[in-house]
Scaffold this active site. Structure first.
Site, short mmCIF file in Angstrom:
data_model
loop_
_atom_site.label_atom_id
_atom_site.label_comp_id
_atom_site.label_asym_id
_atom_site.label_seq_id
_atom_site.Cartn_x
_atom_site.Cartn_y
_atom_site.Cartn_z
CE LYS A 211 -2.77 8.61 7.37
NZ LYS A 211 -2.60 7.77 7.25
CG PHE B 95 -7.06 4.68 8.00
CD1 PHE B 95 -6.07 4.11 6.71
CD2 PHE B 95 -8.09 4.06 7.69
CE1 PHE B 95 -6.60 3.90 5.51
CE2 PHE B 95 -8.26 3.77 6.05
CZ PHE B 95 -7.74 3.42 5.36
CG ASP C 54 0.54 7.55 4.48
OD1 ASP C 54 0.93 8.20 4.84
OD2 ASP C 54 -0.06 6.23 4.34
NE ARG D 46 -14.09 4.29 -2.74
CZ ARG D 46 -13.02 4.10 -2.53
NH1 ARG D 46 -11.89 5.33 -2.21
NH2 ARG D 46 -11.72 3.62 -3.22
CG ASP E 168 -11.44 2.87 0.24
OD1 ASP E 168 -10.36 3.36 0.38
OD2 ASP E 168 -11.28 1.83 0.01
CG ASP F 55 -7.07 9.52 -1.45
OD1 ASP F 55 -5.43 9.94 -1.84
OD2 ASP F 55 -7.82 8.97 -1.41
P1 5GP Z 1 1.19 6.63 -0.56
O1 5GP Z 1 1.62 6.59 -1.60
O2 5GP Z 1 1.71 8.44 -0.12
O3 5GP Z 1 2.31 6.02 0.37
O4 5GP Z 1 -0.34 7.04 -0.54
C1 5GP Z 1 -1.24 7.38 -0.75
C2 5GP Z 1 -2.51 6.65 -1.26
O5 5GP Z 1 -2.23 5.46 -0.05
C3 5GP Z 1 -3.71 7.41 -1.22
O6 5GP Z 1 -4.24 7.54 -2.27
C4 5GP Z 1 -4.34 6.23 -0.17
O7 5GP Z 1 -5.27 5.81 -1.45
C5 5GP Z 1 -3.71 5.54 0.52
N1 5GP Z 1 -4.11 5.97 1.91
C6 5GP Z 1 -3.32 6.57 2.68
N2 5GP Z 1 -3.51 7.43 4.11
C7 5GP Z 1 -4.14 7.25 3.25
C8 5GP Z 1 -5.74 6.51 4.84
O8 5GP Z 1 -5.18 7.53 6.02
N3 5GP Z 1 -6.67 6.82 4.51
C9 5GP Z 1 -7.66 6.60 3.29
N4 5GP Z 1 -8.73 5.97 3.12
N5 5GP Z 1 -5.86 5.87 2.47
C10 5GP Z 1 -4.89 6.22 2.60
MG MG Z 2 -4.83 6.54 -3.78
#
Ligand code: 5GP
Ligand code: MG
Length: 179
Positions: free
Chosen positions: A126, A147, A98, A160, A154, A95
């Site tokens: 992001k 966020f 980050d 969702r 979610d 999705d």
């Molecule tokens: P990363 O491992 O890239 O830091 O994070 C990825 C995961 O963090 C995504 O699959 C998601 O589940 C969660 N995540 C990161 N940013 C957001 C956000 O702004 N909103 C939501 N709902 N989940 C996020």
């Molecule tokens: Mg995720």
């Protein structure tokens, strides 16, 4: 809730990505592996626009716990529904990118499980948050560091099902102005 990306903008972009994928994977049987739970809606819309033979598999990964909106840094991977990817072209879907830790760890897992080639697609990316170097092959939208919820994403397991990407505004009512 403020709308960041509308339902029609998402639909248009997801269709575009599907067509790009269709061109890139001509003649290469594809296995789409989606990361639960956040990429479920993206998966459903994307694959219905890809007119190629393809298999679907699921992985579960989570780093966000409960009502917290901060990653613990601990990634939990559940591979009970993972397909056999040995010798296959895998397109990993998530999705949102980050820090990049989730998708880079999962891409590595797919290689360890014998995938012939691993590419990645994220609906959202992001800006200014990435902690590990990683370039997704397909990106829907770059977004500011807020966020976001909806379209699969979610907050505390709700939102969702919202068909657009939104930013939660403060749920508390504004204080009454002083007399
Ligand atoms: P990363 O491992 O890239 O830091 O994070 C990825 C995961 O963090 C995504 O699959 C998601 O589940 C969660 N995540 C990161 N940013 C957001 C956000 O702004 N909103 C939501 N709902 N989940 C996020
Ligand atoms: Mg995720």
């Amino acid at each position: 809730m403020d709308v960041l990306i509308s339902e029609s903008e998402i639909q248009r972009r997801v269709t575009e990505l599907a067509h790009q994928i269709e061109v890139d994977y001509q003649g290469r049987p594809l296995t789409v592996v989606a990361v639960l739970t956040g990429s479920l809606v993206f998966l459903a819309d994307l694959i219905r626009n890809i007119r190629l033979p393809l298999r679907v598999g699921l992985l579960q990964a989570s780093s966000y716990r409960g009502a917290s909106t901060v990653s613990t840094g601990t990634l939990l991977i559940n591979e009970s529904f993972a397909p056999d990817v040995a010798g296959r072209d895998v397109l990993l879907l998530d999705d949102i990118l980050d820090t990049g830790l989730t998708i880079s760890a999962l891409a590595q897992r797919m290689r360890e499980r014998g995938a012939a080639r691993v590419r990645t697609a994220v609906l959202l990316r992001k800006i200014g948050r990435q902690a590990v170097p990683f370039e997704p092959d397909y990106t829907g939208f770059s977004i500011p560091d807020r966020f976001v919820v909806g379209y699969g994403l979610d907050f505390n397991d709700d939102y969702r099902h919202i068909p657009y990407i939104g930013v939660l505004t403060d749920p508390l009512p504004a204080a009454d102005p002083l007399p």
